[in-house]
Each structure stands twice: as C-alpha cells, then as structure tokens.
Enzyme design. Structure first.
Site, PDB file in Angstrom:
ATOM      1  N   LYS A 203     -47.599   7.349  -2.065  1.00 35.63           N
ATOM      2  CA  LYS A 203     -48.683   7.243  -1.052  1.00 35.63           C
ATOM      3  C   LYS A 203     -47.982   6.067  -0.090  1.00 35.63           C
ATOM      4  O   LYS A 203     -48.958   6.970   1.131  1.00 35.63           O
ATOM      5  CB  LYS A 203     -50.464   6.121  -1.742  1.00 35.63           C
ATOM      6  CG  LYS A 203     -51.056   7.330  -2.541  1.00 35.63           C
ATOM      7  CD  LYS A 203     -51.419   7.047  -4.049  1.00 35.63           C
ATOM      8  CE  LYS A 203     -51.815   8.220  -5.258  1.00 35.63           C
ATOM      9  NZ  LYS A 203     -53.058   7.204  -6.303  1.00 35.63           N
TER      10      LYS A 203
ATOM     11  N   ASP B  77     -60.620   6.838  -2.932  1.00 37.74           N
ATOM     12  CA  ASP B  77     -60.546   7.602  -4.223  1.00 37.74           C
ATOM     13  C   ASP B  77     -61.615   8.672  -4.378  1.00 37.74           C
ATOM     14  O   ASP B  77     -61.778   9.735  -5.292  1.00 37.74           O
ATOM     15  CB  ASP B  77     -59.521   6.679  -5.173  1.00 37.74           C
ATOM     16  CG  ASP B  77     -58.325   6.576  -5.714  1.00 37.74           C
ATOM     17  OD1 ASP B  77     -57.565   7.870  -5.405  1.00 37.74           O
ATOM     18  OD2 ASP B  77     -57.741   5.639  -5.704  1.00 37.74           O
TER      19      ASP B  77
ATOM     20  N   GLN C  25     -55.094   1.025  -7.786  1.00 42.01           N
ATOM     21  CA  GLN C  25     -54.132   1.616  -8.620  1.00 42.01           C
ATOM     22  C   GLN C  25     -53.901   1.465  -9.966  1.00 42.01           C
ATOM     23  O   GLN C  25     -54.506   0.521 -10.426  1.00 42.01           O
ATOM     24  CB  GLN C  25     -52.247   1.786  -8.347  1.00 42.01           C
ATOM     25  CG  GLN C  25     -51.556   3.262  -9.156  1.00 42.01           C
ATOM     26  CD  GLN C  25     -52.184   4.509  -8.438  1.00 42.01           C
ATOM     27  OE1 GLN C  25     -51.583   4.605  -8.021  1.00 42.01           O
ATOM     28  NE2 GLN C  25     -51.575   5.281  -9.345  1.00 42.01           N
TER      29      GLN C  25
END
Ligand code: NAD
Length: 294
Positions: free
Chosen positions: A56, A123, A100
């Site tokens: 990412k 997200d 994460q």
C-alpha cells in the site's frame, strides 16, 4: 495453463488506475499545493500484514501521495491505539487512515475500526460507510468490493440482469459485495455461506461467480457452468518448499476452472491489486471532499 485472453488482469487494470490517479495528483498539487495523504497503522510483526502494508505504501509513492506508516509493537494497549487513531482523525494534513487487520487478540478490531473518522475510513469498514452503501450518494465504499466491481466494468462484463452468486457473507467482502451487485449494479444475487446446503447447486447457476471463503481450491470445474465469469477473492498462504517457504492459493482451483470460465481472476494478480487501487481512489475522494469542505 490458461489462455491469457481469459484473464481478468487486476494487476494491469490497477496500474492503469494508478496512472490516472498520478496524472490527477500532479494537477491537484499545482492547484492546491498539497497532495492526498494516507496514514497506515500496523500493529505487531505478522509477515503477511507487513507485506500488505508495504504494498500500500509502495502504491502511494507510485501515484505521488504523501504517506505515513506507524508501526506499533504487538503489545500496544487498545487505549493507546485508540489515542493514536484520534490523533490522526484530528490531523488536518491526513486524508485517509487504514489500520491493517488482523490485530492482536487483546485489541477489538470492531472498536478500533469504528474509531476511525468515516471521512478518513478509506477501507470503507466503519458502520457509517457500510450503511451508506445503499445510499444514492454512498460514502467511502469498502475497498475490495469496490475494486472488484471496477475490474468487471473495465472488462465490460455485463452485470445488469446477470445472475451473480457470491460465496461468502463476511462483513468486509461478501456482504457488501452482494449488496453492491444487487443495489447499484442490478444483478440478481444469490449469497452462499458456510451453512448453505449443496453449494455446487448454486455456483453452477452463476453467470458471475465471486468467491471469498478463505478455503483454498474450494471451487472446482464441476461447480461452474461453461462461460461463467469467475472472481477469486481468496488468498491463503500454504507452506511450500520454496525460497519464501509458502505459496499463495485462491479459493478457486484455477487450472481446471479456467478451462470452463469465460473470464477469471488469477491469484495473485487479480483482486489484491484492485483492492489497493480502490484504497488510492478512496483516499483521493477523501482528499477532494476535504478540499471542497474548506
Ligand atoms: P471470512 O472468514 O470473514 O469469511 C469467509 C466466508 O466464507 C464466511 O461467510 C463463511 O460462511 C464462508 N465460507 C467459509 N467456508 C465455506 C464453505 N466451505 N462453503 C461456503 N461458504 C464458506 O473471510 P473474508 O475476510 O471474507 O476473506 C475471504 C478470503 O478473501 C480470505 O482468503 C481473505 O484472505 C481474502 N481476502 C482478500 C482480499 C484481497 O484484497 N485480495 C481482501 C479481503 C479478503
């Protein structure tokens, strides 16, 4: 081996999207003097999580975004992590934040996710963004489903009226994907999960089969119809006698299913890169929303 014209090449499409974003970032920089900024929180030292976060960050560099990586030890307390999220929520220089997953057992992933400001939740995991999926004006869409829809569209797959069978009903993938396919894309959707009786009976009906079960090679050739479009979300590390010590397996038995499918995503190189591209698109959207609000 399968014919490359059958491949839904997520890596290639993600690269196209990154090129488009990079061009836009250049323009935004000269207009606003600032580029989108993504912050990533990584807790502990899980190898797979490090790889995902590094990919990412690499993508941010590639498109010209600013980025901040915060790596905390696995022993960090839940309250300290919440304080760090608050700090980023209040940092006007940061547009998007990802934490994460998975997190260590002593930290509630649900609580941590909900702490992220919906405007920065790139997200698309917070309840507000999740609930807004069925709004005509959605917030930040869940990244993996958003990426899959974009991949299907760029390959001009006819979604409207198609029978989409979704295997998996998780909050992050299966449930939002089935909602988006039915509500925004007008597919006829069947949702299957661990309690579904006779899974093959359903998967065989699919024009578009999407599999997010986390069960390597669950879907075999006899479970799909000729000419189906198959999207494999699954990605599981299996011990292997190679340099890395593992190999990645999807939920679809690629070699045999690709013989019958019209189009199919590989693992890796299918859904994974599209999820990262969606994160970038969401960060860009969060940035634009913030600039518009100033
Ligand atoms: P999850 O464990 O939260 O959910 C799995 C779902 O599959 C559940 O709904 C369960 O009922 C269903 N299921 C499990 N076994 C089944 C079976 N035998 N028959 C029918 N249904 C079954 O997992 P998740 O978070 O949705 O992730 C699924 C997979 O996708 C994992 O391999 C994960 O690593 C991968 N994933 C990939 C990306 C990406 O960007 N490539 C993103 C998210 C998840």
């Amino acid at each position: 081996m399968s014919d490359s014209s059958k491949i839904l090449d997520g890596r290639k499409v993600a690269n196209e999207i990154k090129d488009e974003i990079a061009t836009e970032v250049e323009q935004l920089k000269s207009r606003n003097g600032k580029v989108p900024h993504l912050a990533a929180i990584l807790v502990g030292d899980d190898g797979a999580s490090h790889t995902y976060v590094n990919n990412k960050i690499k993508a941010c560099k590639r498109v010209g975004f600013e980025y901040t990586l915060l790596n905390f030890p696995g022993t960090i307390s839940e309250s300290k992590l919440m304080t760090e999220i608050d700090r980023i929520n209040n940092d006007e220089d940061i547009d998007g934040l990802i934490v994460q997953l998975p997190l260590p057992d002593h930290i509630s992933a649900a609580k941590v996710t909900e702490k992220i400001l919906p405007e920065k939740d790139v997200d698309g995991f917070t309840n507000q963004n999740y609930g807004r999926i069925t709004s005509k004006n959605p917030g930040l869409m869940p990244a993996t489903p958003y990426g899959m829809v974009e991949l299907l569209k760029r390959y001009k797959v006819e979604i409207k009226g198609a029978h989409c069978v979704m295997v998996g009903n998780s909050r992050t993938v299966g449930a939002p994907m089935s909602t988006i396919m039915a509500y925004h894309e007008f597919a006829t959707v069947t949702v299957c999960h661990i309690h579904t009786k006779d899974l093959a009976n359903h998967t065989k009906q699919a024009d578009i089969l999407i599999v997010a079960a986390g069960k390597p090679e669950l879907i075999t050739a006899d479970m799909i119809k000729d000419g189906a479009v198959v999207v494999d979300v699954g990605i599981t590390r299996i011990d292997a006698d190679n340099e890395k010590g593992y190999e990645l397996k999807g939920d679809v038995k690629f070699d045999e299913v690709s013989q019958k499918a019209k189009l199919i995503t590989p693992v890796p190189g299918g859904v994974g890169p599209m999820t990262i591209a969606s994160l970038l698109l969401n960060t860009l959207k969060a940035y634009k929303n913030r600039i518009a609000a100033i």
